[in-house]
Design an enzyme around this catalytic site. Structure first.
Site, mmCIF file in Angstrom:
data_model
loop_
_atom_site.group_PDB
_atom_site.id
_atom_site.type_symbol
_atom_site.label_atom_id
_atom_site.label_comp_id
_atom_site.label_asym_id
_atom_site.label_seq_id
_atom_site.Cartn_x
_atom_site.Cartn_y
_atom_site.Cartn_z
ATOM 1 N N PRO A 199 0.821 -1.216 0.000
ATOM 2 C CA PRO A 199 0.000 0.000 0.000
ATOM 3 C C PRO A 199 0.858 1.271 0.000
ATOM 4 O O PRO A 199 0.533 2.244 -0.666
ATOM 5 C CB PRO A 199 -0.838 -0.136 1.280
ATOM 6 C CG PRO A 199 -0.961 -1.629 1.462
ATOM 7 C CD PRO A 199 0.344 -2.208 0.992
ATOM 8 N N SER A 225 4.200 4.628 -16.756
ATOM 9 C CA SER A 225 4.903 5.339 -17.835
ATOM 10 C C SER A 225 5.884 6.351 -17.240
ATOM 11 O O SER A 225 6.987 6.551 -17.771
ATOM 12 C CB SER A 225 3.890 6.066 -18.724
ATOM 13 O OG SER A 225 3.123 5.115 -19.435
ATOM 14 N N TRP A 249 -2.361 -5.872 -4.690
ATOM 15 C CA TRP A 249 -2.350 -5.925 -6.153
ATOM 16 C C TRP A 249 -1.383 -6.978 -6.687
ATOM 17 O O TRP A 249 -0.698 -6.745 -7.690
ATOM 18 C CB TRP A 249 -2.013 -4.549 -6.755
ATOM 19 C CG TRP A 249 -3.200 -3.664 -6.787
ATOM 20 C CD1 TRP A 249 -3.415 -2.543 -6.041
ATOM 21 C CD2 TRP A 249 -4.369 -3.839 -7.593
ATOM 22 N NE1 TRP A 249 -4.657 -2.016 -6.324
ATOM 23 C CE2 TRP A 249 -5.255 -2.784 -7.280
ATOM 24 C CE3 TRP A 249 -4.764 -4.786 -8.555
ATOM 25 C CZ2 TRP A 249 -6.509 -2.648 -7.888
ATOM 26 C CZ3 TRP A 249 -5.991 -4.648 -9.156
ATOM 27 C CH2 TRP A 249 -6.847 -3.588 -8.824
ATOM 28 N N GLU A 265 3.679 -2.959 -13.405
ATOM 29 C CA GLU A 265 5.101 -3.270 -13.652
ATOM 30 C C GLU A 265 5.877 -2.005 -14.022
ATOM 31 O O GLU A 265 6.794 -2.027 -14.848
ATOM 32 C CB GLU A 265 5.246 -4.384 -14.698
ATOM 33 C CG GLU A 265 4.598 -5.664 -14.201
ATOM 34 C CD GLU A 265 5.144 -6.922 -14.811
ATOM 35 O OE1 GLU A 265 6.320 -6.933 -15.201
ATOM 36 O OE2 GLU A 265 4.399 -7.912 -14.858
ATOM 37 N N GLY A 266 5.505 -0.898 -13.357
ATOM 38 C CA GLY A 266 6.199 0.379 -13.573
ATOM 39 C C GLY A 266 5.391 1.276 -14.492
ATOM 40 O O GLY A 266 5.211 0.962 -15.672
ATOM 41 N N THR A 282 -0.613 -9.991 -8.657
ATOM 42 C CA THR A 282 -1.171 -10.853 -9.702
ATOM 43 C C THR A 282 -0.822 -12.309 -9.398
ATOM 44 O O THR A 282 0.312 -12.611 -9.018
ATOM 45 C CB THR A 282 -0.589 -10.454 -11.077
ATOM 46 O OG1 THR A 282 -0.803 -9.060 -11.249
ATOM 47 C CG2 THR A 282 -1.259 -11.222 -12.208
HETATM 48 N N1 CAA Z 1 18.770 -4.555 -12.827
HETATM 49 C C1 CAA Z 1 19.705 -4.650 -11.849
HETATM 50 N N2 CAA Z 1 19.994 -3.628 -10.992
HETATM 51 C C2 CAA Z 1 19.288 -2.490 -11.121
HETATM 52 C C3 CAA Z 1 18.315 -2.318 -12.119
HETATM 53 C C4 CAA Z 1 18.070 -3.415 -12.998
HETATM 54 N N3 CAA Z 1 17.141 -3.328 -13.953
HETATM 55 N N4 CAA Z 1 17.774 -1.065 -12.000
HETATM 56 C C5 CAA Z 1 18.405 -0.477 -10.973
HETATM 57 N N5 CAA Z 1 19.318 -1.331 -10.440
HETATM 58 C C6 CAA Z 1 20.235 -1.063 -9.348
HETATM 59 C C7 CAA Z 1 21.023 0.212 -9.605
HETATM 60 O O1 CAA Z 1 22.159 -0.047 -10.397
HETATM 61 C C8 CAA Z 1 21.403 0.640 -8.202
HETATM 62 O O2 CAA Z 1 22.508 -0.155 -7.783
HETATM 63 P P1 CAA Z 1 23.677 0.430 -6.792
HETATM 64 O O3 CAA Z 1 22.996 0.655 -5.472
HETATM 65 O O4 CAA Z 1 24.683 -0.658 -6.754
HETATM 66 O O5 CAA Z 1 24.168 1.705 -7.414
HETATM 67 C C9 CAA Z 1 20.182 0.222 -7.393
HETATM 68 O O6 CAA Z 1 19.521 -0.793 -8.155
HETATM 69 C C10 CAA Z 1 19.247 1.358 -7.116
HETATM 70 O O7 CAA Z 1 18.843 1.948 -8.315
HETATM 71 P P2 CAA Z 1 18.128 3.367 -8.329
HETATM 72 O O8 CAA Z 1 19.017 4.390 -7.689
HETATM 73 O O9 CAA Z 1 17.688 3.626 -9.732
HETATM 74 O O10 CAA Z 1 16.866 3.112 -7.343
HETATM 75 P P3 CAA Z 1 15.600 4.002 -6.953
HETATM 76 O O11 CAA Z 1 15.215 3.647 -5.578
HETATM 77 O O12 CAA Z 1 15.825 5.432 -7.291
HETATM 78 O O13 CAA Z 1 14.405 3.389 -7.844
HETATM 79 C C11 CAA Z 1 13.103 2.900 -9.784
HETATM 80 C C12 CAA Z 1 14.491 3.100 -9.170
HETATM 81 C C13 CAA Z 1 13.404 2.610 -11.243
HETATM 82 C C14 CAA Z 1 12.194 4.085 -9.676
HETATM 83 C C15 CAA Z 1 12.455 1.645 -9.130
HETATM 84 O O14 CAA Z 1 12.063 1.917 -7.805
HETATM 85 C C16 CAA Z 1 11.248 1.129 -9.896
HETATM 86 O O15 CAA Z 1 11.405 0.403 -10.898
HETATM 87 N N6 CAA Z 1 10.025 1.445 -9.435
HETATM 88 C C17 CAA Z 1 8.802 0.880 -10.015
HETATM 89 C C18 CAA Z 1 8.469 -0.408 -9.321
HETATM 90 C C19 CAA Z 1 7.502 -1.244 -10.100
HETATM 91 O O16 CAA Z 1 7.610 -1.402 -11.301
HETATM 92 N N7 CAA Z 1 6.528 -1.824 -9.377
HETATM 93 C C20 CAA Z 1 5.558 -2.702 -9.940
HETATM 94 C C21 CAA Z 1 5.787 -4.099 -9.432
HETATM 95 S S1 CAA Z 1 4.616 -5.187 -10.096
HETATM 96 C C22 CAA Z 1 3.955 -5.983 -8.722
HETATM 97 O O17 CAA Z 1 4.477 -5.986 -7.671
HETATM 98 C C23 CAA Z 1 2.629 -6.614 -8.870
HETATM 99 C C24 CAA Z 1 2.572 -7.807 -9.664
HETATM 100 O O18 CAA Z 1 1.828 -8.694 -9.394
HETATM 101 C C25 CAA Z 1 3.380 -7.916 -10.881
#
Ligand code: CAA
Length: 408
Positions: A134, A374, A162, A371-372, A164
């Protein structure tokens, strides 16, 4: 445009075989169930053993782990064909295969792979990916579910929503924090059998706009004890496990958005040819023709972005995070535009569930969110361009992939 798909897009014979198999399954076995499943809001679970028998539960998983060993491109065209027919069934696969099976294959120990991959690949166990809470959606590092040491076990407490497949899963990858003061550096991923005492799955309150045949659940963990051996990936390394899983899931979502566009364009083209008003085919009105042309360009651009991300994964065998975000951002937004126009172009017919267009429209909105969002894809893309800020440096910043080779 589908008859010559393989030639147009340079698919190998094996990739085309995967596409055709998924297409036949989607048209012959999924489509007849889709409207009723959407109306009932129930996941058609009987399809799971069929998907297992066809190898669709492990398309891109290494043959060494019992999977199909197919390319990322093959997995993307499978998702496109399923997305063309049913977003909920495609969404099931995005989570079960992309977020769970591939994540266990990538980050699991030999013992974890041996324990879980055969069951996931056969469909005997369904997987879910328990990240979102949440208070932790876009800010995935803000999870408050806790992981506490307890001898040779850990104890997990918290709540997810949420999720899936949450109500039908036998295995959950649960993300929690082992050190709430450490932010994302305290997060760990744990393999949690859903039969573990203290694990509860409840249907989400309310009635979702789209993906109504997906099983979305609220998960509650009350003192859930799992052995230490169940940690997936390194201690305090769960954030990267989550991001790595989402890389796979997002490509599947983007490919599903291509499928929605293809379905809408096919329906609109046929309707614009057959429907006559004011003494002519409606497609011959410039406004309708222009709409079809724009849908075609959006579809083509989306598909090429998805294929590019998939081919990058296949070529480099490493992450293709920015390419995947570009594909998800463009393809899902384009799917929403196209599905909206498809409903409107069909008039009252498009507004009724006798045709699947209104379902595609409702599902397309979800694709721009889950899954993130836009906005998150834009954050990932902008950071990829800019790299980390380093005021002391002169010139390109550390981590920036930049424009050096003119590729971006
Ligand atoms: N692969 C591997 N490592 C990664 C990466 C990737 N794709 N993306 C980032 N990292 C690493 C970075 O290199 C960084 O590493 P270091 O600490 O070693 O430098 C670390 O992760 C942190 O990266 P950020 O500084 O970019 O992290 P942030 O806290 O600022 O967040 C964000 C980045 C892209 C906004 C991330 O929080 C994000 O993707 N948010 C969206 C989440 C999301 O998509 N949620 C939906 C989930 S779906 C679900 O749960 C329901 C279901 O049923 C499917």
């Amino acid at each position: 445009m589908s008859a010559d798909y393989a030639a147009r897009y340079g698919l190998s014979a094996a990739e085309e075989a995967w596409r055709r198999k998924a297409q036949a399954f989607a048209l012959e076995e999924v489509a007849p169930l889709s409207r009723e499943a959407d109306r009932a809001g129930r996941f058609p679970r009987a399809l799971v053993p069929r998907m297992a028998a066809l190898g669709l539960l492990g398309t891109p998983v290494d043959t060494a782990h019992g999977g199909g060993g197919a390319s990322a491109l093959a997995a993307a065209v499978v998702a496109e064909e399923l997305g063309r027919v049913d977003g909920s069934v495609r969404g099931f696969l995005a989570v079960h295969v992309g977020l769970v099976t591939q994540t266990v294959a990538q980050f699991g120990t030999d013992e974890q792979r041996r324990a879980w991959l055969p069951r996931l690949l056969s469909g005997a166990t369904i997987g879910c990916f328990a990240l979102t809470e949440p208070g932790a959606g876009s800010d995935a590092a803000a999870v408050t579910t806790t992981v506490r040491d307890d001898g040779d076990h850990v104890v997990i407490d918290g709540e997810k929503h949420w999720i899936t497949n949450g109500g039908v899963a036998g295995l959950a990858i649960v993300f929690g924090t082992a050190d709430p003061s450490a932010g994302r550096k305290g997060i760990e991923a744990w393999l949690v059998p859903t039969s573990t005492p203290g694990f509860e799955a409840h249907p989400m309150d309310g009635h979702a706009l789209g993906h109504r045949a997906s099983d979305h659940a609220r998960l509650v963990f009350r003192g859930v004890r799992v052995p230490r051996a169940n940690r997936l990936g390194p201690a305090r390394g769960g954030f990267k496990v989550a991001m790595g899983g989402l890389d796979h899931g997002r490509l599947n979502v983007a490919a599903g958005a291509v499928g929605i566009q293809a379905a809408c364009l096919d329906a609109c083209t046929a309707f614009a040819r057959s429907r006559r008003q004011f003494g002519q085919r409606i497609g011959d009105f410039q406004q309708v023709g222009a709409l079809l042309a724009q849908m075609r360009v959006d579809l083509e651009a989306s598909r090429l972005l998805v294929h590019h991300a998939a081919r990058t994964l296949d070529r480099t065998r490493g992450p293709a995070t920015a390419e995947t975000s570009a594909a998800k951002l463009f393809a899902t937004e384009a799917a929403l535009r196209t599905a909206t126009q498809a409903v409107r172009l069909h008039g009252a017919r498009g507004y009724d569930d006798a045709l699947p267009l209104e379902r595609h429209y409702r599902d397309a909105i979800g694709l721009t969110i889950y899954e993130g969002t836009s906005e998150i894809q834009r954050v990932i893309l902008a950071r990829d361009l800019l790299g980390r800020d380093d005021p002391a440096a002169d010139g390109p910043r550390e981590g920036a992939r930049g424009h050096k080779d003119g590729a971006r």
